[in-house]
Design an enzyme around this catalytic site. Structure first.
Site, mmCIF file in Angstrom:
data_model
loop_
_atom_site.group_PDB
_atom_site.id
_atom_site.type_symbol
_atom_site.label_atom_id
_atom_site.label_comp_id
_atom_site.label_asym_id
_atom_site.label_seq_id
_atom_site.Cartn_x
_atom_site.Cartn_y
_atom_site.Cartn_z
ATOM 1 N N LEU A 128 0.909 -1.196 -0.115
ATOM 2 C CA LEU A 128 0.333 0.108 -0.121
ATOM 3 C C LEU A 128 0.829 1.313 0.120
ATOM 4 O O LEU A 128 1.975 1.332 0.529
ATOM 5 C CB LEU A 128 -1.068 0.033 1.337
ATOM 6 N N ASP A 129 0.423 2.262 -0.672
ATOM 7 C CA ASP A 129 1.090 3.524 -0.668
ATOM 8 C C ASP A 129 1.241 3.907 0.941
ATOM 9 O O ASP A 129 0.685 3.462 1.740
ATOM 10 C CB ASP A 129 0.480 4.832 -1.104
ATOM 11 N N ARG A 130 2.399 4.754 1.013
ATOM 12 C CA ARG A 130 2.719 5.323 2.705
ATOM 13 C C ARG A 130 1.501 5.862 3.204
ATOM 14 O O ARG A 130 1.158 5.493 4.444
ATOM 15 C CB ARG A 130 3.800 6.197 2.289
ATOM 16 N N ARG A 172 -5.386 6.644 -7.113
ATOM 17 C CA ARG A 172 -5.248 8.020 -7.087
ATOM 18 C C ARG A 172 -5.067 8.657 -8.448
ATOM 19 O O ARG A 172 -5.718 9.813 -8.607
ATOM 20 C CB ARG A 172 -4.203 8.368 -6.203
#
Length: 238
Positions: free
Chosen positions: A72-74, A171
């Site tokens: 997962l993205d930060r 996103r």
């Protein structure tokens, strides 16, 4: 299918919430702001390093370790799946197209139509920014299915099902559609700033790499979403 919500083990690693553990896998709820794994540019504490410490139980000579299945993205919160062996990791990754990953996102504006599939070819530039390209030879086909859960106060709450799992896919796709995710400082330029990214991986369904059982795990939804759109109810099974 077995659904697990509150079977969290008694002993918890520091920094992430452990939802489930057996001899072969770990399922955790990652907070926003924590990297899944380290990079050449960032060696800070990560979910991977936290879980490696956890399975080694304080013994630096232990051969126990965890294997990253996906990321997962930060700034994205929610469910992450790890394996405890190379064999389990290989199985889970090879069966990834049969794994169902559901996300929630709060975006700016009123999305139309209220449900659909966003498709594009995604690629990345030298500045590590992902973008859509019309050239299939330059990007990877990426597909995001979305449906509107609730609209309020200039925000739309979306349920998202990833058909592919590219870096920054949700996103970029939502920004392409003119409805960037709230708090997205990278792809949401020109919109009011929020400190927290309103993107959460709320459930995952997959085949256990050893038993073959069909498992499903859910997380609690962060309070940020109800602060943005008020109370809401997700469809059965999220």
């Amino acid at each position: 299918m077995k659904t697990t919500r509150q079977s969290a083990p008694k002993h918890q690693p520091k920094g992430v919430s452990l939802l489930y553990e057996d001899a072969d896998i770990l399922v955790v709820d990652k907070p926003g702001g924590l990297l899944t794994m380290g990079t050449d540019r960032d060696k800070s504490r990560t979910v991977h390093s936290i879980l490696n410490d956890y399975v080694r139980k304080g013994n630096p000579k232990s051969r126990n370790r965890v294997y990253i299945v996906h990321r997962l993205d930060r700034d994205t919160s929610g469910i992450l799946l790890f394996a405890k062996s190379e064999q389990a990791k290989v199985f889970l990754q090879s069966d990834w197209e049969n794994t169902t990953k559901i996300y929630l996102a709060a975006v700016f504006g009123s999305i139309s139509p209220p449900e659909g599939t966003i498709s594009s070819y995604l690629t990345e530039n030298a500045a590590f920014t992902v973008y859509s390209t019309p050239d299939p030879a330059k990007g990877k086909l990426s597909q995001t299915v979305y449906s509107l859960v609730k609209e309020q106060k200039g925000f739309s709450l979306l349920r998202l099902h990833l058909l592919t799992g590219r870096k920054h896919q949700i996103r970029v796709h939502l920004a392409d559609k003119g409805h960037p995710v709230v708090g997205d400082r990278k792809y949401g330029s020109g919109h009011a700033s929020y400190a927290t990214l309103a993107l959460h991986a709320c459930s995952i369904s997959f085949t256990h790499p050893v038993s073959g059982a069909q498992l499903r795990f859910e997380t609690q939804i962060p309070a940020l979403f109800s602060r943005l759109v008020g109370t809401f109810h997700l469809p059965e099974g999220k």
